[in-house]
Design a protein around this motif. Structure first.
Motif, PDB file in Angstrom:
ATOM      1  N   HIS A 168      47.853 -15.742  17.960  1.00  0.00           N
ATOM      2  CA  HIS A 168      47.023 -15.600  16.765  1.00  0.00           C
ATOM      3  C   HIS A 168      47.615 -16.398  15.600  1.00  0.00           C
ATOM      4  O   HIS A 168      46.862 -17.033  14.836  1.00  0.00           O
ATOM      5  CB  HIS A 168      46.900 -14.126  16.378  1.00  0.00           C
ATOM      6  CG  HIS A 168      46.282 -13.279  17.448  1.00  0.00           C
ATOM      7  ND1 HIS A 168      44.989 -13.478  17.888  1.00  0.00           N
ATOM      8  CD2 HIS A 168      46.780 -12.231  18.173  1.00  0.00           C
ATOM      9  CE1 HIS A 168      44.706 -12.589  18.839  1.00  0.00           C
ATOM     10  NE2 HIS A 168      45.781 -11.829  19.035  1.00  0.00           N
TER      11      HIS A 168
ATOM     12  N   LYS B 174      46.819 -20.032  16.193  1.00  0.00           N
ATOM     13  CA  LYS B 174      45.437 -20.370  15.845  1.00  0.00           C
ATOM     14  C   LYS B 174      45.255 -20.479  14.337  1.00  0.00           C
ATOM     15  O   LYS B 174      44.501 -21.334  13.843  1.00  0.00           O
ATOM     16  CB  LYS B 174      44.481 -19.316  16.416  1.00  0.00           C
ATOM     17  CG  LYS B 174      44.362 -19.356  17.934  1.00  0.00           C
ATOM     18  CD  LYS B 174      43.397 -18.291  18.428  1.00  0.00           C
ATOM     19  CE  LYS B 174      43.266 -18.332  19.954  1.00  0.00           C
ATOM     20  NZ  LYS B 174      42.328 -17.292  20.463  1.00  0.00           N
TER      21      LYS B 174
ATOM     22  N   GLU C  89      41.877 -14.015  12.978  1.00  0.00           N
ATOM     23  CA  GLU C  89      43.194 -14.169  13.575  1.00  0.00           C
ATOM     24  C   GLU C  89      44.279 -13.495  12.744  1.00  0.00           C
ATOM     25  O   GLU C  89      45.272 -13.007  13.301  1.00  0.00           O
ATOM     26  CB  GLU C  89      43.522 -15.656  13.758  1.00  0.00           C
ATOM     27  CG  GLU C  89      42.561 -16.395  14.676  1.00  0.00           C
ATOM     28  CD  GLU C  89      42.495 -15.793  16.070  1.00  0.00           C
ATOM     29  OE1 GLU C  89      43.510 -15.225  16.530  1.00  0.00           O
ATOM     30  OE2 GLU C  89      41.423 -15.881  16.705  1.00  0.00           O
TER      31      GLU C  89
ATOM     32  N   ALA D 298      44.161  -9.839  13.660  1.00  0.00           N
ATOM     33  CA  ALA D 298      44.737  -9.659  14.995  1.00  0.00           C
ATOM     34  C   ALA D 298      46.257  -9.809  14.972  1.00  0.00           C
ATOM     35  O   ALA D 298      46.980  -9.096  15.678  1.00  0.00           O
ATOM     36  CB  ALA D 298      44.125 -10.669  15.963  1.00  0.00           C
TER      37      ALA D 298
END
Length: 232
Positions: free
Chosen positions: A21, A24, A77, A80
């Motif tokens: 995450h 990203k 993200e 998360a």
């Protein structure tokens, strides 16, 4: 950017850089910056009088990609990532969780500020592409890159018109890039030793609002170089 700098040590020390995450998030932010730079260079290389549609398309593409990166990928993200940190016994409860939350909030405010700034400008780009007269900037910014480039372009064009007043627009077009380069493109039929044209250039330099000395010197170097190549 300050939260990112503060978090870097914790990210490296805890091995959080391996989290998908976080990866990203980094790719989204860097990708958005890359697209923004490419679109900016492309936009500033266009003639807004004849290529405004392309400029508006590039600017809209830039903003849409920005929104996708910072208002879709980043929030999902980030949430998360925080959940992964909280579920990890080694990381939960420490200062890292607090820093991630604070950093996420600050970045969100930063993203909001950018969006509020660029959204109205995107609308003006689209209107300009349709009516051809809507101003892109609502107020002058003397130290901005736009105003500097505009001044340089006007200065160079004054000199080019004096050198060859009968030249067509295509033949007298200047290439003044985002890096601040002064390059005159295709100065055909230029006579650097022509007394009348030298007098015209001299008259421009006497005008306080005319061509700058540095720009005149750059123009003379370009003319000399092109004349030397033609003589060879």
């Amino acid at each position: 950017h300050v939260p990112g700098i503060v978090l870097s040590a914790f990210v490296m020390e805890t091995g959080l850089y391996e989290n998908e995450h976080l990866q990203k998030i980094v790719l989204a932010l860097l990708g958005g910056a890359l697209v923004s730079c490419v679109c900016a260079v492309f936009t500033y290389s266009l003639d807004f009088k004849t290529q405004m549609t392309q400029a508006a398309f590039a600017y809209c593409l830039n903003i849409l990609f920005f929104i996708w990166c910072r208002w879709y990928v980043y929030p999902i993200e980030s949430f998360a990532l925080i959940q992964d940190v909280r579920s990890d016994p080694k990381l939960n409860g420490g200062v890292l969780t607090t820093l991630l939350c604070v950093g996420g909030i600050l970045m969100g405010l930063f993203n909001l500020g950018i969006l509020l700034d660029v959204a109205p400008k995107m609308v003006r780009y689209c209107k300009r592409a349709v009516d051809g007269v809507t101003p892109i900037d609502t107020e002058p910014v003397p130290s901005s890159r736009d105003s500097i480039l505009s001044k340089r372009r006007s200065s160079i064009m004054l000199a080019v018109d004096a050198v060859n007043p009968a030249a067509t627009k295509a033949k007298r077009s200047s290439l003044v890039t985002i890096m601040g380069l002064n390059t005159v493109e295709d100065l055909v039929h230029t006579e650097r030793d022509n007394p009348a044209k030298q007098a015209a250039l001299g008259a421009i330099t006497e005008d306080d609002e005319g061509i700058a000395a540095d720009d005149l010197a750059a123009l003379n170097r370009t003319i000399s170089s092109m004349s030397d190549k033609k003589s060879q």
